[in-house]
Design a protein around this motif. Structure first.
Motif, PDB file in Angstrom:
ATOM      1  N   ARG A   1       8.584   1.124   7.874  1.00  0.00           N
ATOM      2  CA  ARG A   1       7.674   1.079   6.739  1.00  0.00           C
ATOM      3  C   ARG A   1       8.399   0.482   5.533  1.00  0.00           C
ATOM      4  O   ARG A   1       9.564   0.778   5.290  1.00  0.00           O
ATOM      5  CB  ARG A   1       7.193   2.485   6.385  1.00  0.00           C
ATOM      6  CG  ARG A   1       6.215   3.095   7.368  1.00  0.00           C
ATOM      7  CD  ARG A   1       5.674   4.402   6.826  1.00  0.00           C
ATOM      8  NE  ARG A   1       4.921   5.135   7.823  1.00  0.00           N
ATOM      9  CZ  ARG A   1       3.601   5.082   7.980  1.00  0.00           C
ATOM     10  NH1 ARG A   1       2.889   4.296   7.183  1.00  0.00           N
ATOM     11  NH2 ARG A   1       2.999   5.798   8.914  1.00  0.00           N
TER      12      ARG A   1
ATOM     13  N   MET B   1      -3.569   6.573  -5.053  1.00  0.00           N
ATOM     14  CA  MET B   1      -3.558   6.345  -3.610  1.00  0.00           C
ATOM     15  C   MET B   1      -4.745   7.029  -2.939  1.00  0.00           C
ATOM     16  O   MET B   1      -5.186   8.091  -3.384  1.00  0.00           O
ATOM     17  CB  MET B   1      -2.252   6.884  -3.016  1.00  0.00           C
ATOM     18  CG  MET B   1      -1.008   6.272  -3.623  1.00  0.00           C
ATOM     19  SD  MET B   1       0.480   7.151  -3.096  1.00  0.00           S
ATOM     20  CE  MET B   1       1.724   5.910  -3.476  1.00  0.00           C
TER      21      MET B   1
ATOM     22  N   ASP C   1      -5.983   9.164  -0.030  1.00  0.00           N
ATOM     23  CA  ASP C   1      -5.366  10.074   0.931  1.00  0.00           C
ATOM     24  C   ASP C   1      -6.227  10.357   2.159  1.00  0.00           C
ATOM     25  O   ASP C   1      -6.018  11.350   2.859  1.00  0.00           O
ATOM     26  CB  ASP C   1      -4.964  11.385   0.247  1.00  0.00           C
ATOM     27  CG  ASP C   1      -6.162  12.220  -0.191  1.00  0.00           C
ATOM     28  OD1 ASP C   1      -7.316  11.778  -0.003  1.00  0.00           O
ATOM     29  OD2 ASP C   1      -5.952  13.329  -0.731  1.00  0.00           O
TER      30      ASP C   1
ATOM     31  N   GLN D   1      -1.456   5.016   9.818  1.00  0.00           N
ATOM     32  CA  GLN D   1      -1.759   6.207   9.046  1.00  0.00           C
ATOM     33  C   GLN D   1      -0.750   6.237   7.899  1.00  0.00           C
ATOM     34  O   GLN D   1       0.441   6.003   8.107  1.00  0.00           O
ATOM     35  CB  GLN D   1      -1.583   7.443   9.920  1.00  0.00           C
ATOM     36  CG  GLN D   1      -2.246   8.704   9.422  1.00  0.00           C
ATOM     37  CD  GLN D   1      -3.710   8.771   9.803  1.00  0.00           C
ATOM     38  OE1 GLN D   1      -4.556   8.421   8.985  1.00  0.00           O
ATOM     39  NE2 GLN D   1      -4.024   9.204  11.012  1.00  0.00           N
ATOM     40  N   THR D   2      -1.206   6.509   6.690  1.00  0.00           N
ATOM     41  CA  THR D   2      -0.267   6.600   5.574  1.00  0.00           C
ATOM     42  C   THR D   2       0.536   7.898   5.673  1.00  0.00           C
ATOM     43  O   THR D   2       0.097   8.871   6.299  1.00  0.00           O
ATOM     44  CB  THR D   2      -1.007   6.568   4.227  1.00  0.00           C
ATOM     45  OG1 THR D   2      -1.834   7.732   4.115  1.00  0.00           O
ATOM     46  CG2 THR D   2      -1.869   5.316   4.098  1.00  0.00           C
TER      47      THR D   2
ATOM     48  N   TYR E   1       0.972   9.897   3.382  1.00  0.00           N
ATOM     49  CA  TYR E   1       0.346  10.915   2.542  1.00  0.00           C
ATOM     50  C   TYR E   1      -1.099  11.207   2.967  1.00  0.00           C
ATOM     51  O   TYR E   1      -1.865  11.834   2.220  1.00  0.00           O
ATOM     52  CB  TYR E   1       0.391  10.501   1.069  1.00  0.00           C
ATOM     53  CG  TYR E   1      -0.042   9.079   0.804  1.00  0.00           C
ATOM     54  CD1 TYR E   1      -1.378   8.724   0.752  1.00  0.00           C
ATOM     55  CD2 TYR E   1       0.903   8.073   0.607  1.00  0.00           C
ATOM     56  CE1 TYR E   1      -1.773   7.428   0.507  1.00  0.00           C
ATOM     57  CE2 TYR E   1       0.532   6.760   0.366  1.00  0.00           C
ATOM     58  CZ  TYR E   1      -0.813   6.443   0.317  1.00  0.00           C
ATOM     59  OH  TYR E   1      -1.196   5.149   0.090  1.00  0.00           O
TER      60      TYR E   1
ATOM     61  N   THR F   1      -4.988   0.179   4.192  1.00  0.00           N
ATOM     62  CA  THR F   1      -3.784  -0.445   4.735  1.00  0.00           C
ATOM     63  C   THR F   1      -2.695  -0.743   3.704  1.00  0.00           C
ATOM     64  O   THR F   1      -1.525  -0.842   4.066  1.00  0.00           O
ATOM     65  CB  THR F   1      -4.137  -1.734   5.494  1.00  0.00           C
ATOM     66  OG1 THR F   1      -4.892  -2.602   4.639  1.00  0.00           O
ATOM     67  CG2 THR F   1      -4.960  -1.395   6.725  1.00  0.00           C
TER      68      THR F   1
ATOM     69  N   GLY G   1      -1.546   1.286   1.710  1.00  0.00           N
ATOM     70  CA  GLY G   1      -0.711   2.478   1.706  1.00  0.00           C
ATOM     71  C   GLY G   1       0.238   2.568   2.879  1.00  0.00           C
ATOM     72  O   GLY G   1       1.180   3.374   2.853  1.00  0.00           O
ATOM     73  N   LEU G   2       0.035   1.749   3.918  1.00  0.00           N
ATOM     74  CA  LEU G   2       0.904   1.807   5.097  1.00  0.00           C
ATOM     75  C   LEU G   2       2.327   1.369   4.776  1.00  0.00           C
ATOM     76  O   LEU G   2       3.248   1.683   5.525  1.00  0.00           O
ATOM     77  CB  LEU G   2       0.342   0.924   6.217  1.00  0.00           C
ATOM     78  CG  LEU G   2      -1.053   1.286   6.749  1.00  0.00           C
ATOM     79  CD1 LEU G   2      -1.449   0.329   7.865  1.00  0.00           C
ATOM     80  CD2 LEU G   2      -1.111   2.735   7.230  1.00  0.00           C
TER      81      LEU G   2
ATOM     82  N   ASP H   1       6.836   4.696   2.315  1.00  0.00           N
ATOM     83  CA  ASP H   1       7.473   5.798   3.027  1.00  0.00           C
ATOM     84  C   ASP H   1       7.944   6.814   1.988  1.00  0.00           C
ATOM     85  O   ASP H   1       7.814   6.607   0.774  1.00  0.00           O
ATOM     86  CB  ASP H   1       8.618   5.314   3.917  1.00  0.00           C
ATOM     87  CG  ASP H   1       9.725   4.591   3.160  1.00  0.00           C
ATOM     88  OD1 ASP H   1       9.746   4.652   1.908  1.00  0.00           O
ATOM     89  OD2 ASP H   1      10.579   3.975   3.813  1.00  0.00           O
TER      90      ASP H   1
END
Length: 346
Positions: free
Chosen positions: A23, A57, A59, A161-162, A164, A175, A177-178, A181
């Motif tokens: 990530r 973000m 969630d 999947q993020t 968070y 995406t 948010g991917l 880390d």
């Protein structure tokens, strides 16, 4: 404007089929408000943010929304759950030689048979014998986007999947948010950058092509969103301190802008709460909340390409995409990132 104004030729080799090895290992194209371009790495994000900036973000958590079964007649059926509408009910897209009729049943496994209740436009209403999310977790498959050609793996279940992700309900990942880390989030906090969350459950409609010629004729799909009071308070505090609101992904931006439009008191441009939005952001839109946007590269002729063109400017986005193709950036969900500064209103 015409939908054709948002078309471009993309070599298939630039469509990312897998995430980067780690990530945050992606490249990032910085598009300044002036339209100037700079090639960077996502690891450089902290240098583009200032103390007192706020990252917002999404969630939402991706659910295993793809199911396979058989009709009463024995014909095969593929389902994509678009929305969980209750503990035991959901709306789904169904692919079959003949659509199952209301009153019929679909068998997913020896002990799991679902009832077909009716139709809502392109979707079919279904009733499950057990809680929908439990059935999906047990029998479902991760709904990778249609341009990713491999069968989902356990690695996809982690990487699509993020870190968070919290609220289950999306059938596509937010995406942008991917790329994040835990180490990146820690580095941002150390720099004085704060974070807040919204929830927008991304629907399969995000991949639906625009089938009209004029963008004004397009009808957007509707998605659910929630804006917590803590996020509203964080945005107000950010404004007070002179910081910027930076949306992580177009879904976060859409939730914030939809909530701002829904506020009835113009002196209070954002309020906490939940709602449905079919907001369609196109060039000429005046953004009320978001100052900068972290996003991936979007499909040709898509509503998301129109959104980023509204945010950064049509000419700037055209130049950015041409540069990205020439520089061999990786596109779409598993691809590289962009950091967009909002262009000044004309």
């Amino acid at each position: 404007m015409q939908v054709a104004d948002f078309d471009f030729e993309l070599p298939d080799a630039l469509i990312a089929q897998f995430p980067p090895a780690v990530r945050g290992g992606s490249r990032m194209l910085h598009v300044e408000a002036s339209g100037a371009l700079a090639d960077r790495w996502f690891s450089e994000l902290p240098t583009l943010l200032r103390p007192d900036d706020l990252l917002v973000m999404n969630d939402t958590r991706v659910i295993k929304a793809r199911l396979f079964g058989a009709k009463d007649s024995g014909g095969k059926v593929e389902l994509l759950v678009e929305r969980v509408t209750g503990e035991f009910e959901a709306l789904a897209f169904i692919r079959a030689s003949h659509a199952p009729k209301p009153g019929s049943r679909i068998q997913l496994s020896e002990d799991t048979i679902i009832d077909v209740l009716g139709r809502q436009d392109d979707l079919t209403q279904l009733r499950f014998p057990r809680p929908v999310l439990a059935v999906l977790d047990h029998l479902g498959r991760l709904p990778l986007p249609p341009y990713i050609e491999h069968t989902p793996t356990t690695d996809d279940e982690a990487r699509y999947q993020t870190v968070y992700a919290n609220a289950p309900g999306a059938v596509a990942a937010p995406t942008a948010g991917l790329h994040f880390d835990d180490a990146m989030l820690d580095a941002l906090r150390t720099r004085g950058v704060r974070t807040a969350h919204v929830t927008l459950h991304v629907g399969a409609g995000t991949f639906q092509p625009v089938r009209v010629d004029h963008i004004a004729d397009h009808r957007m799909h509707s998605e659910r969103y929630t804006i917590p009071q803590a996020t509203v308070d964080a945005i107000r505090e950010t404004r007070r301190r002179g910081g910027r609101v930076v949306a992580v992904g177009t879904t976060s931006l859409r939730a914030l802008e939809a909530a701002a439009l829904a506020a009835s008191d113009e002196a209070d441009t954002l309020r906490a709460g939940a709602g449905e939005t079919d907001i369609f952001i196109t060039p000429g839109y005046r953004f009320k909340v978001v100052d900068a946007l972290i996003t991936n590269f979007h499909l040709p002729r898509s509503t998301l390409l129109m959104l980023v063109s509204a945010f950064a400017g049509v000419a700037s986005i055209r130049a950015a995409y041409a540069h990205a193709i020439a520089a061999r950036y990786r596109f779409f969900s598993y691809g590289d990132a962009m950091f967009l500064e909002k262009c000044p209103p004309e």
